[in-house]
Scaffold this motif. Structure first.
Motif, PDB file in Angstrom:
ATOM      1  N   ARG A  71       4.739 -10.239 -15.114  1.00 15.59           N
ATOM      2  CA  ARG A  71       5.415 -11.032 -14.093  1.00 15.59           C
ATOM      3  C   ARG A  71       6.329 -10.149 -13.241  1.00 15.59           C
ATOM      4  O   ARG A  71       6.388 -10.313 -12.008  1.00 15.59           O
ATOM      5  N   ALA A  72       7.022  -9.211 -13.870  1.00 13.52           N
ATOM      6  CA  ALA A  72       7.902  -8.315 -13.113  1.00 13.52           C
ATOM      7  C   ALA A  72       7.097  -7.470 -12.127  1.00 13.52           C
ATOM      8  O   ALA A  72       7.508  -7.276 -10.973  1.00 13.52           O
ATOM      9  N   ASP A  73       5.936  -6.979 -12.570  1.00 13.68           N
ATOM     10  CA  ASP A  73       5.080  -6.204 -11.666  1.00 13.68           C
ATOM     11  C   ASP A  73       4.644  -7.046 -10.472  1.00 13.68           C
ATOM     12  O   ASP A  73       4.606  -6.567  -9.324  1.00 13.68           O
ATOM     13  N   ASN A  74       4.292  -8.308 -10.735  1.00 13.20           N
ATOM     14  CA  ASN A  74       3.854  -9.192  -9.653  1.00 13.20           C
ATOM     15  C   ASN A  74       4.995  -9.461  -8.668  1.00 13.20           C
ATOM     16  O   ASN A  74       4.793  -9.452  -7.450  1.00 13.20           O
ATOM     17  N   LEU A  75       6.202  -9.679  -9.185  1.00 18.72           N
ATOM     18  CA  LEU A  75       7.362  -9.891  -8.316  1.00 18.72           C
ATOM     19  C   LEU A  75       7.656  -8.652  -7.481  1.00 18.72           C
ATOM     20  O   LEU A  75       8.056  -8.749  -6.317  1.00 18.72           O
ATOM     21  N   ALA A  76       7.481  -7.465  -8.097  1.00 20.74           N
ATOM     22  CA  ALA A  76       7.703  -6.229  -7.344  1.00 20.74           C
ATOM     23  C   ALA A  76       6.709  -6.111  -6.197  1.00 20.74           C
ATOM     24  O   ALA A  76       7.068  -5.707  -5.084  1.00 20.74           O
ATOM     25  N   ARG A  77       5.446  -6.516  -6.438  1.00 21.23           N
ATOM     26  CA  ARG A  77       4.450  -6.484  -5.368  1.00 21.23           C
ATOM     27  C   ARG A  77       4.754  -7.515  -4.287  1.00 21.23           C
ATOM     28  O   ARG A  77       4.376  -7.338  -3.126  1.00 21.23           O
ATOM     29  N   ILE A 276       0.697   7.760  -7.643  1.00 19.55           N
ATOM     30  CA  ILE A 276       1.506   7.823  -6.417  1.00 19.55           C
ATOM     31  C   ILE A 276       2.060   9.233  -6.229  1.00 19.55           C
ATOM     32  O   ILE A 276       1.995   9.803  -5.135  1.00 19.55           O
ATOM     33  N   ALA A 277       2.608   9.819  -7.315  1.00 20.38           N
ATOM     34  CA  ALA A 277       3.182  11.171  -7.219  1.00 20.38           C
ATOM     35  C   ALA A 277       2.113  12.186  -6.824  1.00 20.38           C
ATOM     36  O   ALA A 277       2.367  13.096  -6.012  1.00 20.38           O
ATOM     37  N   ALA A 278       0.902  12.048  -7.378  1.00 22.78           N
ATOM     38  CA  ALA A 278      -0.167  12.986  -7.042  1.00 22.78           C
ATOM     39  C   ALA A 278      -0.588  12.846  -5.583  1.00 22.78           C
ATOM     40  O   ALA A 278      -0.813  13.850  -4.886  1.00 22.78           O
ATOM     41  N   LEU A 279      -0.698  11.606  -5.105  1.00 23.25           N
ATOM     42  CA  LEU A 279      -1.096  11.391  -3.712  1.00 23.25           C
ATOM     43  C   LEU A 279      -0.030  11.894  -2.745  1.00 23.25           C
ATOM     44  O   LEU A 279      -0.357  12.410  -1.665  1.00 23.25           O
ATOM     45  N   GLU A 280       1.241  11.728  -3.086  1.00 25.20           N
ATOM     46  CA  GLU A 280       2.309  12.255  -2.228  1.00 25.20           C
ATOM     47  C   GLU A 280       2.165  13.766  -2.067  1.00 25.20           C
ATOM     48  O   GLU A 280       2.252  14.309  -0.949  1.00 25.20           O
ATOM     49  N   ARG A 281       1.943  14.444  -3.170  1.00 23.18           N
ATOM     50  CA  ARG A 281       1.796  15.902  -3.111  1.00 23.18           C
ATOM     51  C   ARG A 281       0.507  16.308  -2.402  1.00 23.18           C
ATOM     52  O   ARG A 281       0.486  17.315  -1.674  1.00 23.18           O
ATOM     53  N   LEU A 282      -0.550  15.531  -2.603  1.00 24.92           N
ATOM     54  CA  LEU A 282      -1.814  15.838  -1.943  1.00 24.92           C
ATOM     55  C   LEU A 282      -1.680  15.709  -0.426  1.00 24.92           C
ATOM     56  O   LEU A 282      -2.244  16.522   0.335  1.00 24.92           O
ATOM     57  N   ALA A 283      -0.927  14.720   0.022  1.00 26.11           N
ATOM     58  CA  ALA A 283      -0.702  14.562   1.463  1.00 26.11           C
ATOM     59  C   ALA A 283       0.028  15.779   2.031  1.00 26.11           C
ATOM     60  O   ALA A 283      -0.341  16.308   3.089  1.00 26.11           O
ATOM     61  N   ARG A 284       1.049  16.250   1.306  1.00 25.59           N
ATOM     62  CA  ARG A 284       1.824  17.403   1.791  1.00 25.59           C
ATOM     63  C   ARG A 284       0.969  18.672   1.811  1.00 25.59           C
ATOM     64  O   ARG A 284       1.019  19.453   2.769  1.00 25.59           O
ATOM     65  N   VAL A 285       0.187  18.886   0.742  1.00 24.28           N
ATOM     66  CA  VAL A 285      -0.671  20.069   0.680  1.00 24.28           C
ATOM     67  C   VAL A 285      -1.712  20.026   1.806  1.00 24.28           C
ATOM     68  O   VAL A 285      -1.963  21.038   2.480  1.00 24.28           O
ATOM     69  N   LEU A 303      -0.011   3.944   0.823  1.00 19.05           N
ATOM     70  CA  LEU A 303       0.487   2.659   1.322  1.00 19.05           C
ATOM     71  C   LEU A 303      -0.273   1.484   0.711  1.00 19.05           C
ATOM     72  O   LEU A 303       0.265   0.372   0.633  1.00 19.05           O
ATOM     73  N   SER A 304      -1.499   1.708   0.270  1.00 19.58           N
ATOM     74  CA  SER A 304      -2.223   0.631  -0.412  1.00 19.58           C
ATOM     75  C   SER A 304      -1.654   0.385  -1.810  1.00 19.58           C
ATOM     76  O   SER A 304      -1.810  -0.707  -2.367  1.00 19.58           O
ATOM     77  N   LEU A 305      -1.002   1.385  -2.349  1.00 23.95           N
ATOM     78  CA  LEU A 305      -0.367   1.247  -3.659  1.00 23.95           C
ATOM     79  C   LEU A 305       1.083   0.814  -3.549  1.00 23.95           C
ATOM     80  O   LEU A 305       1.599   0.081  -4.391  1.00 23.95           O
ATOM     81  N   GLU A 306       1.764   1.281  -2.501  1.00 26.91           N
ATOM     82  CA  GLU A 306       3.201   1.023  -2.336  1.00 26.91           C
ATOM     83  C   GLU A 306       3.458   0.912  -0.837  1.00 26.91           C
ATOM     84  O   GLU A 306       3.587   1.931  -0.146  1.00 26.91           O
ATOM     85  N   GLU A 307       3.572  -0.307  -0.360  1.00 25.57           N
ATOM     86  CA  GLU A 307       3.538  -0.520   1.084  1.00 25.57           C
ATOM     87  C   GLU A 307       4.737   0.067   1.823  1.00 25.57           C
ATOM     88  O   GLU A 307       4.656   0.284   3.031  1.00 25.57           O
ATOM     89  N   ASN A 308       5.847   0.328   1.120  1.00 30.38           N
ATOM     90  CA  ASN A 308       7.008   0.921   1.786  1.00 30.38           C
ATOM     91  C   ASN A 308       7.249   2.360   1.329  1.00 30.38           C
ATOM     92  O   ASN A 308       8.373   2.856   1.377  1.00 30.38           O
ATOM     93  N   ASN A 309       6.208   3.043   0.896  1.00 34.50           N
ATOM     94  CA  ASN A 309       6.361   4.427   0.449  1.00 34.50           C
ATOM     95  C   ASN A 309       6.832   5.301   1.615  1.00 34.50           C
ATOM     96  O   ASN A 309       6.110   5.478   2.608  1.00 34.50           O
ATOM     97  N   THR A 310       8.025   5.835   1.489  1.00 33.24           N
ATOM     98  CA  THR A 310       8.634   6.559   2.613  1.00 33.24           C
ATOM     99  C   THR A 310       7.926   7.873   2.907  1.00 33.24           C
ATOM    100  O   THR A 310       7.861   8.297   4.069  1.00 33.24           O
ATOM    101  N   ILE A 311       7.400   8.528   1.882  1.00 32.78           N
ATOM    102  CA  ILE A 311       6.678   9.783   2.121  1.00 32.78           C
ATOM    103  C   ILE A 311       5.427   9.513   2.951  1.00 32.78           C
ATOM    104  O   ILE A 311       5.117  10.257   3.890  1.00 32.78           O
ATOM    105  N   ALA A 312       4.723   8.431   2.633  1.00 30.53           N
ATOM    106  CA  ALA A 312       3.520   8.091   3.398  1.00 30.53           C
ATOM    107  C   ALA A 312       3.870   7.677   4.823  1.00 30.53           C
ATOM    108  O   ALA A 312       3.224   8.107   5.789  1.00 30.53           O
ATOM    109  N   LEU A 313       4.884   6.820   4.973  1.00 25.68           N
ATOM    110  CA  LEU A 313       5.286   6.376   6.312  1.00 25.68           C
ATOM    111  C   LEU A 313       5.713   7.552   7.177  1.00 25.68           C
ATOM    112  O   LEU A 313       5.342   7.651   8.354  1.00 25.68           O
TER     113      LEU A 313
END
Length: 820
Positions: A71-77, A276-285, A303-313
């Motif tokens: 339930r907490a995961d769903n509320l976070a989404r 998420i951590a791997a994709l953030e680093r992959l974007a930078r590389v 962004l499909s995993l975390e819609e407000n991910n600041t590194i992706a934005l």
């Protein structure tokens, strides 16, 4: 946002309808409804409907841990962070061993910028319920996340008292030490974690310890070993550490391969944080490899995993306008309806600004990071984490004054942070102020005497000063510990070349004067003769002090009284002799009282009045169950020494021995002396004293032996074996008058036996079986005191395990204040 496993294509709607029908037929059954709600939560369009069902199910099974997490995961989404926080916290209370519940709680707290509020509320809760393990761990993690490492360590230690094998407390303490740069203490904490978990230390933990000491090639070799083995699925963090190391070494192709391998190892629906951590680093590389298509794809997956991910934005903005920094902006997320107050909205904006600033620094855009971080710092004024990030940003922008001020504020907010001190030293090197940099590196060594990074900095600073002999000695010592580091070998070769020497296999740094003065000490200086002066001066953060009649400021740190008197006489405007100068310490800058050994919280305490032995043990939360019935007081230890090798020459000679008996339930003890018949009550402790409580299994050997030491007793250990362990006796040892001091188990007394080592070795006398608590003293044939040898090993044992914590912790549990 948590990534869920997907149903097979084309079956989701049909499967969902069947489960709906099953749930309608069996209203009392839970399985069908749980499956329905999981399917609903998997689809963004039906997550709100899933929450309504989760709410009903929670009333039926309020203590269901898995349900609370779902339930907490769903509320976070659904971006309802407030309710998600409450559910994660509830799940963590049900299971205080759950890292999933704790990480979800911390993530949502950070998202709405409520860390400081959560710290205050949790600390208040603990005042009434100090035994609440879940709250204690939450407070520790919140403090660590915000950069209040000293306070976090206090909470981890208290959590370990409640649950000695708790993995979160054990790992949290190790991570807190490592985050500050205390490598030796972090290594010990990881060793404790390994011991309690009965598992070997992970490759990731070992590698990060090596990286913290700048032993990058050793860390790279360790991480690359067997990196493709399937068992590495259990060590996903090692891939992230390897990718970061490869990126730092500019091996971008290798970093991309490592990250793609990690993403392939993570099962769908599991370890979303790692994905998420791997994709953030992959974007930078990918961006650094000049591959905008791959960069955009990684950001979109994020962004499909975390819609407000600041590194992706931020990454998408950088791709759009790679050459324009001023125009890069990110829209702040819409405030949640449950956060209607202006204060809550301001916290949320500040949290987003901090995340964006950190993301900009991640993308190596310090000019963008500066704008967001300064805005966040105006709201989150007490955060050491922001200060440290801002300092790094200013340093990248070559704004040295601002960087220096930011590094100094880290110390004021969160206690002695070695990373801040290293940053400050780097700033001083850039400024060309080598003396200040050297003082800072030596200050670090007083906090962590074996810190490889600080020793390397000291060696480089000494080399820049042209003292090639001492620099070469330090580089030789560094090469013993890190033979793979090319810079150390180059430094040694250069130093020896300058000296015109070759074939130099070993080097010794030589003896240094005993440490008396340290940063923060307040001194009273009295001058007689032609110049009359009586006033006070304080040694500043960098180790310097000034007086109105001097022609320059003096580097006073690590000098003894005579040396400082000579310096004052040398740089006086009017001619004076060193004998005209009298110096006394008004206030110790560092803690005047150290308590170490078998106590619950070994610590260094700053107190405003003299304490007795009982009170000092209370400050350290009392003795542990492993404590013996003896307490040693080493007089006038003073501050931490400048370098580890000085401990042999500078250790004090006076040791007092007291017995600990009649231990009370509140942790206090009564103490009586064994060595002085006229002692009544516990002794008054002076500034600089060390109180040491040995483990009940400890055996001591000291005096005229090669390596005086404390060892742990084992079954059948003999006197002759112990002497051999200590490297044998010295030429000036009285081998025929060895003293064996054996403590009596019932009462504050001891027995002394005279033993002839020669008789034992020549089989004229049987060897002596030692017992836990035994003390073996090998007297000197000349006037040397064996007591000084005992003082040294106590001093070394304390400095090797002492966690240098401040007592001003955020929960309000300020122990020293109670004694003032």
């Amino acid at each position: 946002m948590t990534e869920q496993a997907q149903e097979p294509s084309g079956l989701t709607a049909e499967t969902l309808e069947r489960y709906r029908q099953a749930a309608a037929l069996d209203r009392e059954g839970m399985n069908a409804r749980r499956r329905v709600v999981m399917l609903l939560a998997n689809d963004p369009a039906t997550r709100l409907e899933a929450e309504l069902i989760y709410e009903r199910l929670s009333h039926i099974t309020p203590n269901d841990f898995a349900l609370a997490i779902e339930r907490a995961d769903n509320l976070a989404r659904l971006n309802d962070s407030v309710k998600a926080i409450l559910l994660y916290r509830r799940a963590f209370e049900i299971n205080p061993e759950s890292e999933v519940a704790l990480s979800g709680y911390l993530r949502e707290i950070a998202k709405i910028g409520a860390t400081s509020v959560a710290i205050e509320q949790t600390a208040k809760l603990l005042e009434g319920k100090p035994e609440n393990l879940a709250a204690r761990l939450q407070l520790a993690e919140l403090l660590r996340d915000e950069g209040h490492f000293k306070d976090a360590l206090n909470q981890y230690f208290l959590a370990k008292r409640l649950s000695p094998r708790n993995a979160i407390a054990l790992r949290g303490a190790a991570e807190a030490w490592l985050a500050q740069g205390y490598v030796a203490y972090a290594e010990e904490a990881f060793d404790e974690l390994v011991k309690q978990s009965n598992q070997p230390i992970s490759r990731d933990d070992r590698a990060r310890l090596l990286i913290a000491e700048n032993r990058l090639s050793a860390a790279l070799k360790l991480l690359l070993a067997n990196s493709s083995h399937p068992a590495d699925k259990r060590e996903l963090n090692a891939f992230l550490t390897l990718a970061d190391l490869q990126y730092g070494l500019n091996d971008l192709t290798g970093a991309r391969m490592t990250l793609n391998q990690l993403l392939a190892l993570i099962p769908v629906g599991e370890s979303p944080d790692k994905r998420i951590a791997a994709l953030e680093r992959l974007a930078r590389v990918s961006y650094k490899l000049n591959d905008p298509t791959a960069t955009r794809a990684a950001c979109e997956r994020l962004l499909s995993l975390e819609e407000n991910n600041t590194i992706a934005l931020l990454g998408l903005q950088i791709i759009k306008e790679p050459d324009s920094s001023s125009s890069i902006k990110i829209r702040t997320p819409v405030d949640s309806a449950s956060e209607s107050s202006e204060e809550a909205r301001a916290r949320r904006r500040a949290a987003f600004d901090r995340a964006t600033g950190e993301a900009a620094l991640f993308w190596n855009k310090p000019e963008v990071a500066k704008t967001y971080l300064q805005r966040a710092a105006a709201i989150l004024t007490r955060s050491p984490r922001i200060s440290l990030t801002l300092a790094a940003t200013f340093q990248a922008l070559n704004d040295l004054d601002a960087a220096s001020a930011a590094y100094a504020s880290v110390d004021a907010k969160g206690g002695r942070n070695l990373r801040a001190l290293f940053g400050q030293a780097a700033v001083e090197v850039k400024r060309g102020n080598n003396a200040a940099a050297l003082a800072l590196y030596r200050f670090v060594l007083r906090l962590d005497a074996t810190n490889l990074h600080a020793l390397a900095g000291e060696a480089a600073a000494i080399e820049r000063d042209g003292n090639f002999g001492e620099a070469a000695a330090l580089y030789a010592e560094l090469l013993k510990r890190a033979p793979e580091v090319a810079e150390f070998r180059e430094g040694l070769v250069k130093g020896l070349a300058e000296l015109g020497r070759s074939g130099y296999a070993t080097a010794s740094a030589g003896s240094s004067p005993a440490v008396l003065f340290a940063s923060g000490d307040k001194l009273r200086v009295q001058v007689s003769g032609k110049l009359r002066f009586d006033g006070e001066a304080e040694i500043n953060y960098a180790g310097y002090m000034s007086l109105p009649f001097l022609t320059r400021t003096l580097n006073a740190v690590c000098l003894d009284t005579a040396q400082l008197q000579n310096e004052i006489a040398k740089f006086s405007r009017l001619p004076i002799n060193s004998s005209d100068v009298k110096i006394s310490i008004v206030k110790y800058g560092r803690a005047p009282l150290s308590v170490a050994g078998a106590v619950y919280i070994p610590n260094i305490f700053y107190v405003r009045k003299k304490l007795n032995l009982r009170q000092s043990l209370m400050l350290a939360s009392g003795t542990t169950q492993n404590a013996g019935n003896i307490v040693y007081v080493v007089r006038n230890v003073g501050g931490i020494l400048c370098r580890a090798e000085e401990s042999l020459a500078a250790a004090p000679k006076r040791v007092e021995t007291y017995f600990q008996i009649n231990e009370k339930s509140d942790g206090t003890v009564n103490n009586q002396t064994a060595m002085s018949d006229n002692f009544a009550g516990a002794p008054v402790l002076q500034a600089g004293d060390l109180v040491f409580v040995p483990d009940r299994e400890a055996v001591f050997i000291y005096g005229a032996v090669a390596r005086p030491q404390i060892v742990k007793a084992r079954s059948g250990l003999t006197l002759l074996e112990l002497v051999r362990t200590a490297g044998g006796t010295l030429d000036k040892a009285k081998r025929g008058q060895v003293k064996l001091i054996r403590l009596q188990r019932q009462g504050a007394t001891s027995q002394k036996f005279a033993v002839n080592l020669d008789d034992i070795e020549q089989n004229r006398l049987g060897d002596v079986i030692l017992l836990p608590g035994d003390m073996v003293e090998i007297p000197f044939s000349d006037t040397s005191s064996a007591n000084a040898s005992l003082a040294r090993i106590l001093r070394q044992a304390a400095s090797g395990a002492m966690p240098f914590l401040r007592t001003n912790n955020a929960s309000g549990a300020v122990k020293a204040a109670a004694m003032q």
